[in-house]
Scaffold this motif. Structure first.
Motif, PDB file in Angstrom:
ATOM      1  N   UNK A   1       4.811 -11.065  14.706  1.00 36.12           N
ATOM      2  CA  UNK A   1       4.843 -11.638  13.427  1.00 36.12           C
ATOM      3  C   UNK A   1       3.720 -11.286  12.374  1.00 36.12           C
ATOM      4  N   UNK A   2       3.954 -11.579  11.077  1.00 32.24           N
ATOM      5  CA  UNK A   2       2.886 -11.133  10.155  1.00 32.24           C
ATOM      6  C   UNK A   2       2.279 -10.009  10.036  1.00 32.24           C
ATOM      7  N   UNK A   3       3.003  -8.743  10.383  1.00 30.04           N
ATOM      8  CA  UNK A   3       2.276  -7.324  10.206  1.00 30.04           C
ATOM      9  C   UNK A   3       3.522  -6.831   9.720  1.00 30.04           C
ATOM     10  N   UNK A   4       3.099  -5.524   8.897  1.00 32.17           N
ATOM     11  CA  UNK A   4       4.092  -4.346   8.535  1.00 32.17           C
ATOM     12  C   UNK A   4       5.436  -4.859   7.855  1.00 32.17           C
ATOM     13  N   UNK A   5       6.593  -4.962   8.600  1.00 34.52           N
ATOM     14  CA  UNK A   5       7.483  -5.501   7.660  1.00 34.52           C
ATOM     15  C   UNK A   5       8.029  -7.113   7.765  1.00 34.52           C
ATOM     16  N   UNK A   6       6.990  -7.656   8.285  1.00 34.43           N
ATOM     17  CA  UNK A   6       7.085  -9.321   8.472  1.00 34.43           C
ATOM     18  C   UNK A   6       6.100  -9.992   7.488  1.00 34.43           C
ATOM     19  N   UNK A   7       5.849  -9.122   6.150  1.00 31.76           N
ATOM     20  CA  UNK A   7       4.988  -9.837   5.371  1.00 31.76           C
ATOM     21  C   UNK A   7       5.100  -9.446   4.160  1.00 31.76           C
ATOM     22  N   UNK A   8       4.831  -9.690   3.147  1.00 34.62           N
ATOM     23  CA  UNK A   8       4.875  -9.182   1.660  1.00 34.62           C
ATOM     24  C   UNK A   8       4.402  -7.710   1.586  1.00 34.62           C
ATOM     25  N   UNK A   9       4.712  -6.903   1.067  1.00 30.00           N
ATOM     26  CA  UNK A   9       4.401  -5.489   1.076  1.00 30.00           C
ATOM     27  C   UNK A   9       2.806  -5.194   0.541  1.00 30.00           C
ATOM     28  N   UNK A  10       2.271  -6.303  -0.194  1.00 26.11           N
ATOM     29  CA  UNK A  10       0.958  -6.246  -0.561  1.00 26.11           C
ATOM     30  C   UNK A  10       0.252  -6.210   0.727  1.00 26.11           C
TER      31      UNK A  10
ATOM     32  N   UNK B   1      -2.349  17.954  -7.635  1.00 25.67           N
ATOM     33  CA  UNK B   1      -1.180  17.208  -8.160  1.00 25.67           C
ATOM     34  C   UNK B   1      -2.010  16.098  -8.440  1.00 25.67           C
ATOM     35  N   UNK B   2      -1.058  15.067  -9.387  1.00 24.15           N
ATOM     36  CA  UNK B   2      -1.572  13.763  -9.858  1.00 24.15           C
ATOM     37  C   UNK B   2      -1.852  12.802  -8.482  1.00 24.15           C
ATOM     38  N   UNK B   3      -2.616  11.772  -8.345  1.00 22.55           N
ATOM     39  CA  UNK B   3      -2.732  10.912  -7.308  1.00 22.55           C
ATOM     40  C   UNK B   3      -2.379   9.620  -7.809  1.00 22.55           C
ATOM     41  N   UNK B   4      -1.921   8.830  -7.002  1.00 19.76           N
ATOM     42  CA  UNK B   4      -2.003   7.212  -7.098  1.00 19.76           C
ATOM     43  C   UNK B   4      -2.387   6.555  -5.966  1.00 19.76           C
ATOM     44  N   UNK B   5      -2.863   5.378  -6.167  1.00 22.45           N
ATOM     45  CA  UNK B   5      -3.069   4.476  -5.019  1.00 22.45           C
ATOM     46  C   UNK B   5      -2.257   3.110  -5.036  1.00 22.45           C
ATOM     47  N   UNK B   6      -1.550   3.284  -3.934  1.00 18.98           N
ATOM     48  CA  UNK B   6      -0.588   1.742  -3.710  1.00 18.98           C
ATOM     49  C   UNK B   6      -1.604   0.689  -3.138  1.00 18.98           C
ATOM     50  N   UNK B   7      -2.678   1.014  -2.839  1.00 17.60           N
ATOM     51  CA  UNK B   7      -3.453  -0.110  -2.122  1.00 17.60           C
ATOM     52  C   UNK B   7      -3.985   0.386  -0.852  1.00 17.60           C
ATOM     53  N   UNK B   8      -3.694   1.602  -0.390  1.00 17.56           N
ATOM     54  CA  UNK B   8      -4.327   2.098   0.985  1.00 17.56           C
ATOM     55  C   UNK B   8      -4.855   3.523   0.804  1.00 17.56           C
ATOM     56  N   UNK B   9      -5.081   3.777  -0.529  1.00 19.38           N
ATOM     57  CA  UNK B   9      -6.007   5.109  -0.658  1.00 19.38           C
ATOM     58  C   UNK B   9      -4.937   5.913  -1.616  1.00 19.38           C
ATOM     59  N   UNK B  10      -5.437   7.054  -1.996  1.00 22.78           N
ATOM     60  CA  UNK B  10      -4.845   8.040  -3.145  1.00 22.78           C
ATOM     61  C   UNK B  10      -3.845   8.699  -2.184  1.00 22.78           C
ATOM     62  N   UNK B  11      -2.724   9.117  -2.732  1.00 21.47           N
ATOM     63  CA  UNK B  11      -1.547   9.976  -2.450  1.00 21.47           C
ATOM     64  C   UNK B  11      -1.075  10.641  -3.589  1.00 21.47           C
ATOM     65  N   UNK B  12      -0.222  11.539  -3.393  1.00 19.57           N
ATOM     66  CA  UNK B  12       0.271  12.443  -4.384  1.00 19.57           C
ATOM     67  C   UNK B  12       1.403  11.488  -5.002  1.00 19.57           C
ATOM     68  N   UNK B  13       1.430  11.487  -6.475  1.00 19.69           N
ATOM     69  CA  UNK B  13       2.077  10.626  -7.345  1.00 19.69           C
ATOM     70  C   UNK B  13       3.476  11.125  -7.062  1.00 19.69           C
ATOM     71  N   UNK B  14       3.839  12.586  -7.020  1.00 16.24           N
ATOM     72  CA  UNK B  14       5.150  12.550  -7.053  1.00 16.24           C
ATOM     73  C   UNK B  14       5.681  13.171  -5.685  1.00 16.24           C
ATOM     74  N   UNK B  15       7.035  12.813  -5.523  1.00 16.50           N
ATOM     75  CA  UNK B  15       7.511  13.136  -4.000  1.00 16.50           C
ATOM     76  C   UNK B  15       8.298  14.404  -4.074  1.00 16.50           C
ATOM     77  N   UNK B  16       8.146  15.427  -5.117  1.00 16.39           N
ATOM     78  CA  UNK B  16       8.938  16.306  -5.362  1.00 16.39           C
ATOM     79  C   UNK B  16       8.812  17.482  -4.425  1.00 16.39           C
TER      80      UNK B  16
END
Ligand code: HEM
Ligand SMILES: *[C@@H]1O[C@H](CO)[C@@H](O)[C@H](O)[C@H]1NC(C)=O
Ligand SMILES: *[C@@H]1O[C@H](CO)[C@@H](O)[C@H](O)[C@H]1NC(C)=O
Length: 538
Positions: A132-141, A450-465
């Motif tokens: 419980x309470x980890x990964x997919x058993x909690x809000x995405x944030x 490439x442009x970067x974005x942070x979803x909350x766990x560090x920078x990753x490429x913005x595009x998935x192209x």
């Protein structure tokens, strides 16, 4: 009318003469035929121009489940030729919309959180296994915070400490394994690579104490956990079946082993360790709450389950590919002699950076054998597909398959050829992204322009192209990429020092893929012929 009666009368008479069982059989048969006819008519007559085309299928509910399940990449390729990059198929009664190619990858993997959702799909499978309470058993944030904890523990300093740990595990495995006694032999390789992967990953990421438990109780317990990770459990996760009972028992037992270990490490007042478990013991959520022990334990299970299958499958494929190309295995050995010195000093993190072919082996193997062939998301709001008139409704599931573009001749010349050197800029088989210096060996890993974005766990490429995304993209992107590279490159470098491999029949063939489990892997048995390179290892 008279004509119909002439036909019908003998039929009715014949039917009434049948026994009850046969009458039922005929009725059921008739019903099935009717269902098939209605299903086919429905597909032919009622095409919704605002939804992607539906892959033709005879039976409702079953739909394309079987053709998809037997060979997903072939299913994607064939239907893409018929229906285009975006199409829908029926998977166990669920309308599943595939969108392949760089645009599709971006549409799905970079979908907004209010549009697409991973946990709705995965939780039934993962929560009973991880806890419980980890990964997919909690809000995405909360998952984003958990991924950040794990990612900040995967530093260059940590990797520096992992390389000797992993090298020692590899050498000691081959030395003590009865399957590798003597000068040469034949062995079914995948189970051996699975063991090497779990010993190396558990030691590096979870510390020596946990690693040592894999010689005893933990190996069998993880095996039972694994049994919960089967595709039928998308439907039967709740059922009191033998394998689910063993899964639940194993989950409780493994979680307790981790929690006891955490307590012991804390009481000892251990300092300076580099493993992830140690780091999590010392981490707090943004609101100031310390990560509870049961969550650390469940994240430890998740780490080994997520990483283990992908890395183990990849290491098996690498070794099987090397057995099919002994010339490349020889070139890898020569690369170490040339770049590290003929005495082959102990491997370090820095020495891995001096072995471009060794790095390319991992990249090229993941291009053709990405262990995750289907990435799924629930649709939370109707999603218009840019540039088309399609709107994906909320009763569909979205499926991304980045492996399709990774084997598309449009991006990779001679795509079916396993050729590690294509990742070097000067190779005639180099894909455009490599020739332009944006990817490949020697290209800047992080700063690729490439442009970067942070979803909350560090920078990753913005595009998935990108056409090459074996580690996914967007908010659910893998955090284990660099660890997996260090682990796999170290395993390859050490194995090459000790062995020469070839196919048992001396051919260049490779074995087919087993898609029956959640992560694709080589079909077994997958025997290879091995020979020790040196007396030292006998
Ligand atoms: C060759 C090895 C690996 C491959 C090919 C791989 C591939 C992937 C892919 C494709 C995803 C995205 C899944 C999705 O979007 O639904 C993913 C996510 C993830 N992987 Fe890996 N992985 C590998 C190794 C590892 C390792 C070693 C770890 C741990 C150290 C790890 C931890 C994770 C985690 C935590 C996620 C995030 C899941 C999420 O946010 O939903 N992976 N991986
Ligand atoms: C703090 O955040 C974590 C992670 O989202 C959550 O599990 C916990 O309940 C929160 N604690 C408080 C006191 O709000
Ligand atoms: C983590 O450990 C270090 C050193 O042991 C300590 O200084 C620091 O305050 C700890 N951080 C947290 C969040 O507990």
């Amino acid at each position: 009318m008279g004509l119909l009666q002439d036909f019908a009368a003998p039929l009715v008479e014949g039917f009434s003469q049948l026994g009850l069982a046969s009458q039922i059989a005929v009725a059921v048969g008739g019903f099935l035929v009717l269902t098939v006819v209605l299903n086919v008519l429905n597909q032919v007559l009622f095409k919704n121009p605002n939804e992607p085309p539906v892959v033709f299928h005879w039976f409702p509910i079953i739909g394309s489940t079987i053709t998809y399940g037997m060979d997903p990449p072939r299913f994607f390729k064939e239907n893409r030729e018929k229906y285009g990059d975006c199409f829908t198929f029926i998977l166990l009664g669920k309308k599943t919309t595939v969108y392949v190619g760089p645009k599709g990858n971006d549409f799905i993997l970079n979908g907004k959180i209010r549009d697409v959702c991973a946990e709705d799909i995965y939780t039934v499978l993962t929560t009973p296994v991880f806890g419980k309470d980890v990964v997919y058993d909690c809000p995405n944030s909360k998952l984003m915070e958990q991924k950040k904890f794990m990612k900040v523990a995967l530093t260059t300093d940590a990797f520096r400490s992992y390389v000797p740990i992993i090298s020692d595990e590899v050498v000691s495995y081959f030395k003590r394994s009865p399957d590798f006694k003597g000068k040469s032999g034949i062995v079914n390789l995948p189970p051996k690579m699975a063991q090497i992967t779990i010993f190396t990953a558990s030691h590096a990421l979870q510390g020596k104490e946990i690693r040592d438990k894999f010689d005893e109780s933990l190996a069998d317990l993880y095996h039972d956990l694994d049994m919960g990770f089967t595709p039928v459990n998308f439907m039967l996760h709740w059922a009191p079946l033998p394998w689910n009972k063993r899964r639940d028992h194993a989950q409780r037992t493994v979680a307790k082993i981790y929690m006891d270990t955490i307590k012991a490490r804390r009481e000892r007042g251990e300092t300076g360790a580099q493993d992830i478990m140690y780091h999590l013991m010392n981490s707090s959520y943004k609101n100031g709450t310390k990560v509870p022990d049961h969550e650390i334990a469940h994240m430890m299970i998740a780490l080994l389950m997520a990483g283990q299958h992908s890395s183990s499958s990849t290491s098996s494929w690498i070794m099987l590919r090397l057995a099919s190309r002994p010339d490349i295995m020889e070139a890898l050995y020569q690369e170490q002699v040339d770049n590290l010195g003929a005495d082959l000093p102990p491997l370090t993190y820095e020495s891995l950076q001096k072995l471009p072919l060794n790095q390319a082996i991992v990249k090229e193997t993941l291009r053709l054998h990405a262990p995750i062939h289907s990435i799924m998301r629930a649709v939370k709001q109707p999603m218009p597909v840019p540039g088309t008139k399609f709107v994906i409704p909320t009763n569909h599931v979205l499926l991304a398959a980045p492996g399709v573009s990774a084997s598309d001749p449009q991006y990779f010349p001679e795509p079916d050829l396993w050729e590690p050197r294509r990742w070097f800029k000067e190779s005639p088989l180099a894909p455009t992204i490599v020739r332009e210096g944006k990817a490949g060996i020697g290209a800047p890993e992080e700063d690729d322009g490439e442009e970067k974005i942070d979803y909350g766990y560090g920078l990753v490429s913005k595009g998935a192209a990108s056409p090459y995304l074996p580690f996914g993209a967007g908010r659910h992107r893998c955090i284990g990429e660099y660890f997996a590279n260090v682990q796999l490159q170290t395993i390859v470098a050490m194995t090459v020092r000790m062995f020469k491999f070839k196919n048992v029949d001396g051919s260049n063939n490779v074995i087919g893929t087993d898609y029956a489990s959640l992560f694709s892997r080589p079909l077994e048995p997958a025997p290879i012929y091995w020979e020790k390179r040196d007396k030292e290892w006998e």
